[in-house]
Design an enzyme around this catalytic site. Structure first.
Site, PDB file in Angstrom:
ATOM      1  NE  ARG A   1    -102.153 -41.526  -8.447  1.00  0.00           N
ATOM      2  CZ  ARG A   1    -102.304 -42.269  -9.553  1.00  0.00           C
ATOM      3  NH1 ARG A   1    -103.060 -41.849 -10.555  1.00  0.00           N
ATOM      4  NH2 ARG A   1    -101.752 -43.452  -9.637  1.00  0.00           N
TER       5      ARG A   1
ATOM      6  CB  SER B   1     -98.634 -42.148  -2.693  1.00  0.00           C
ATOM      7  OG  SER B   1     -98.517 -43.479  -3.097  1.00  0.00           O
TER       8      SER B   1
ATOM      9  CD  GLU C   1    -100.629 -39.398  -4.982  1.00  0.00           C
ATOM     10  OE1 GLU C   1     -99.510 -39.617  -5.520  1.00  0.00           O
ATOM     11  OE2 GLU C   1    -101.516 -40.259  -4.890  1.00  0.00           O
TER      12      GLU C   1
END
Ligand SMILES: Cc1cc2nc3c(=O)[nH]c(=O)nc-3n(C[C@H](O)[C@H](O)[C@H](O)COP(=O)(O)OP(=O)(O)OC[C@H]3O[C@@H](n4cnc5c(N)ncnc54)[C@H](O)[C@@H]3O)c2cc1C
Length: 301
Positions: A174, A223, A293
């Site tokens: 990510r 998320s 995130e």
């Protein structure tokens, strides 16, 4: 800076330059203040000329589908860039798929499937654009953007066109090491020839799995925290008593407790307080520091 003061310092463009534009309707979480300036370039040349001439002390922030963004209530200073239809094309070149940065990940998955090219099925489950996928190295179910990526095209803060192979940019979970001031405009992916029906079946399975496990019809940001090595964030949050927790109108989803949802009238401050409270409790409970995130941008009110 007042609208006229910043306007006087920006170069003339062919695209749209709008002032004091509320961003909450654009973001998946439906919160956030206004962009001081919103720029929607007509094409790559318009974007390049703008970046070359825009004074360097004025911040420039690229925004995709805002599915991974928490824009703070005080809004974003400087210029928010949104790429329009000219950047949304998807074309097939043999076993390669060339996609503009404004193309939705889902459209890229569909175009690849239609051409009988496998490997990008996972994009059927991610609601962002290719620009956001490159920045985030977006992925799911053991596949991520870098796996099928071969080349990127970006415009840097001086307005120069940069073309790089995937190996020249560090991608990790990510995350991309590409300079923060690059605006991606295009990506080239490689697919593997396969039967179209099988590809479509895999995409359908991903969509069904998502619908069953995630609050995808809510106002959410996906998320909230990245999974720490060897752990699942949702399990840590659950163990720390975070499932369903609420601050103002912001809530950790009962269905998937690493997803935050806007129950109606949340502010960005509610979301940030909720997330930080969860981080504290997870730290106390397990000793693990969760990393956001979701990208938090802009100014508090
Ligand atoms: C319901 C839901 C499910 C999700 N599931 C997943 C999942 O399974 N896997 C996953 O990885 N993510 C998931 N996400 C998060 C999100 O969809 C991804 O991170 C996506 O890649 C973000 O793309 P975006 O266009 O919305 O980017 P934005 O949210 O607009 O921006 C994210 C970052 O990308 C940068 N950016 C955007 N466009 C450009 C550009 N053209 N050039 C340079 N930088 C750019 C922004 O500056 C920002 O830093 C989910 C989100 C939701 C709401």
């Amino acid at each position: 800076m007042s609208a006229t003061a910043i306007m006087d310092r920006l170069p003339a463009v062919r695209g749209k330059l709008l002032f004091d534009v509320p961003l909450n309707p654009y973001t998946w979480l439906r919160v956030g203040g206004a962009a001081e300036v919103l720029f929607m370039p007509t094409d790559e040349a318009d974007l390049s000329l703008f970046l070359a001439a825009c004074p360097k002390e004025i911040a420039v922030f690229p925004m995709g589908a805002a599915s991974n963004l928490l824009v703070r209530d005080g809004g974003i200073r400087g210029v928010v860039v949104r790429l329009g239809p000219a950047f949304g094309k998807v074309t097939i070149e043999g076993n390669h798929i060339r996609a503009g940065a404004a193309a939705l990940d889902k459209s890229v998955a569909k175009a690849a499937a239609k051409a009988g090219l496998a490997g990008l099925e996972f994009y059927a489950g991610i609601p962002g654009t290719i620009g956001g996928a490159l920045r985030m190295n977006a992925g799911c179910y053991d596949a991520e953007t870098k796996d099928r990526l071969r080349e990127i095209v970006a415009i840097d803060r001086l307005g120069r066109r940069v073309v790089k192979s995937v190996d020249e940019i560090g991608f990790s979970y990510r995350h991309s090491d590409a300079p923060e001031d690059w605006i991606f405009v295009e990506a080239l992916f490689e697919g593997t020839p396969d039967d179209r029906t099988k590809i479509q079946a895999r995409m359908d399975e991903i969509t069904a799995r998502r619908e069953a496990s995630q609050p995808i019809r809510d106002k959410t940001g996906g998320s909230t925290f990245a999974n720490p090595d060897g752990h699942k964030s949702w399990q840590l949050i659950d163990a720390a008593g975070g499932r369903g927790r609420q601050v103002g109108g912001a809530q950790m989803s009962e269905q998937h407790c690493n997803f935050m949802i806007n129950t109606g009238h949340a502010s960005a401050a509610d979301f940030e307080a909720l997330g930080e409270g969860i981080r504290d409790d997870v730290r106390k409970q397990s000793g693990i520091d969760l990393r956001w995130e979701i990208k938090r941008v802009g100014e508090p009110q």
